[in-house]
Design a protein around this motif. Structure first.
Motif, mmCIF file in Angstrom:
data_model
loop_
_atom_site.group_PDB
_atom_site.id
_atom_site.type_symbol
_atom_site.label_atom_id
_atom_site.label_comp_id
_atom_site.label_asym_id
_atom_site.label_seq_id
_atom_site.Cartn_x
_atom_site.Cartn_y
_atom_site.Cartn_z
ATOM 1 N N VAL A 1 -3.741 8.187 -25.578
ATOM 2 C CA VAL A 1 -4.994 7.576 -25.142
ATOM 3 C C VAL A 1 -4.836 6.070 -25.094
ATOM 4 O O VAL A 1 -3.862 5.518 -25.603
ATOM 5 C CB VAL A 1 -6.156 7.964 -26.071
ATOM 6 C CG1 VAL A 1 -6.419 9.444 -26.024
ATOM 7 C CG2 VAL A 1 -5.882 7.521 -27.477
ATOM 8 N N ASN A 2 -5.817 5.424 -24.491
ATOM 9 C CA ASN A 2 -5.670 3.997 -24.210
ATOM 10 C C ASN A 2 -6.004 3.095 -25.383
ATOM 11 O O ASN A 2 -5.346 2.112 -25.607
ATOM 12 C CB ASN A 2 -6.538 3.607 -23.021
ATOM 13 C CG ASN A 2 -5.945 4.102 -21.737
ATOM 14 O OD1 ASN A 2 -4.769 3.873 -21.481
ATOM 15 N ND2 ASN A 2 -6.723 4.809 -20.947
ATOM 16 N N ASN A 3 -7.087 3.405 -26.094
ATOM 17 C CA ASN A 3 -7.396 2.496 -27.192
ATOM 18 C C ASN A 3 -7.708 3.212 -28.498
ATOM 19 O O ASN A 3 -8.862 3.278 -28.913
ATOM 20 C CB ASN A 3 -8.538 1.522 -26.821
ATOM 21 C CG ASN A 3 -9.381 2.083 -25.709
ATOM 22 O OD1 ASN A 3 -9.628 3.277 -25.683
ATOM 23 N ND2 ASN A 3 -9.818 1.248 -24.806
ATOM 24 N N PRO A 4 -6.669 3.744 -29.123
ATOM 25 C CA PRO A 4 -6.882 4.329 -30.451
ATOM 26 C C PRO A 4 -6.979 3.237 -31.508
ATOM 27 O O PRO A 4 -6.525 2.112 -31.291
ATOM 28 C CB PRO A 4 -5.616 5.154 -30.658
ATOM 29 C CG PRO A 4 -4.576 4.480 -29.848
ATOM 30 C CD PRO A 4 -5.267 3.832 -28.696
ATOM 31 N N GLU A 5 -7.600 3.589 -32.630
ATOM 32 C CA GLU A 5 -7.618 2.644 -33.743
ATOM 33 C C GLU A 5 -6.472 2.973 -34.675
ATOM 34 O O GLU A 5 -5.968 4.074 -34.667
ATOM 35 C CB GLU A 5 -8.912 2.773 -34.550
ATOM 36 C CG GLU A 5 -10.118 2.992 -33.721
ATOM 37 C CD GLU A 5 -11.283 3.452 -34.562
ATOM 38 O OE1 GLU A 5 -11.248 3.261 -35.790
ATOM 39 O OE2 GLU A 5 -12.217 4.000 -33.982
#
Lengths: 146, 153
Positions: free
Chosen positions: B50-54
């Motif tokens: 995914v593009n913006n995981p934490e």
């Protein structure tokens, strides 16, 4: 004379290990420096059933549920926001619009059993990108109220 | 006599004996090679990208509750394979002594969502309400949506 020749021709029987040590040191340093990649992930919540005597606060009209619909193997699953069909490309813009004016940035995700997990992860990712803080996963059991 | 004394002096070896050092280095090298793949929790699966995981640094702590879902739907709690319906009990047992009440779900990208839902249902019955869905950072490529807007509103 013979003495001088003997001492001068001291042939060294030792192997030259310096290059070997160089290579080993470099390998050790490489393995020490490589540390496993930091785990990353997406936050998700699971709605717990409310306590039985809690006051009900039903605001069904404000709940946003993104639904993933299986369209057969090999096909990209369809996306629905509540009952309204949307596209993968338009999803983020649509969600941003919806949550722009809301204080509580809560959304739910629901998916058919045959949808690959990667697509669900993508939806949650898009939701986070659209500014939704809390994404809940809805399962059939939760929907049934259990 | 004088000649023989000089001769003994010429036999002194000025090389360091490096064999023990090489031994130690080799052992260290082998230790690091063995340990490096063992540092991750749970079994290894092909994570969704995914593009913006934490970042979830807690997921690699030794006592983190990591549930892995393989592509064929088999479920592993940490590194033991268990049936899905026993998950509730397992998680419940651990939850009491656990600091971090979150359960990490490490699902294969091509696993059916139904298998993940089964895990979520069972974990939920144990009283967990926070999940961490472990994913990989997508390699920056075409069509990456912009990062989330900073701040609220």
């Amino acid at each position: 004379m013979s003495m001088a020749v003997g001492s001068g021709g001291g042939q060294n029987a030792d192997m030259n290990v310096t290059p070997l040590i160089d290579v080993l040191l470099v390998l050790i340093i490489i393995f020490m420096v490589i540390n496993p990649p930091q785990p990353k992930g997406l936050d998700a919540l699971v709605p717990q059933p409310p306590p039985p005597n809690a006051p009900k606060n039903n605001t069904p009209d404000r709940t946003i549920v993104v639904q993933l619909i299986d369209r057969g193997a090999g096909q990209e699953p369809g996306v629905k926001i509540n009952q309204e069909d949307t596209t993968w490309d338009g999803l983020q813009g649509r969600l941003t619009d919806i949550f722009k004016t809301r204080a509580e940035k809560v959304m739910f995700v629901k998916g058919d059993d045959n949808v690959p997990f990667a697509d669900v992860a993508t939806v949650i990712d898009i939701a986070h990108a659209a500014g939704v803080d809390k994404v809940g996963l809805i399962t059939a059991k939760i929907e049934a109220g259990g | 006599m004088a000649i023989s004394t000089r001769n003994e002096g010429a036999k002194v070896n000025s090389n360091i004996n490096v064999t023990p050092m090489v031994d130690v280095m080799l052992v260290l090298l082998i230790i690091f090679m063995v340990i490096t793949p063992m540092l991750q929790n749970g079994v290894s699966v092909d994570l969704a990208q995914v593009n913006n995981p934490e970042r979830m640094p807690d997921a690699e702590k030794e006592d983190a509750m990591v549930v892995s879902v393989m592509r064929d739907g088999t479920v592993y709690f940490r590194s033991d394979k268990i049936p899905v319906d026993q998950l509730t009990q397992k998680v419940k047992d651990r939850l009491a002594s656990q600091q971090d009440k979150r359960v990490y779900v490490k699902a294969d990208a091509r696993a059916k969502f139904g298998a993940v839902v089964a895990v979520v249902d069972n974990v939920r019955s144990a009283g967990v309400d926070q999940l961490g869905l472990l994913t990989d950072q997508k390699k920056t490529g075409h069509g990456a949506p912009p990062p989330p807007p900073a701040g609220g509103q």
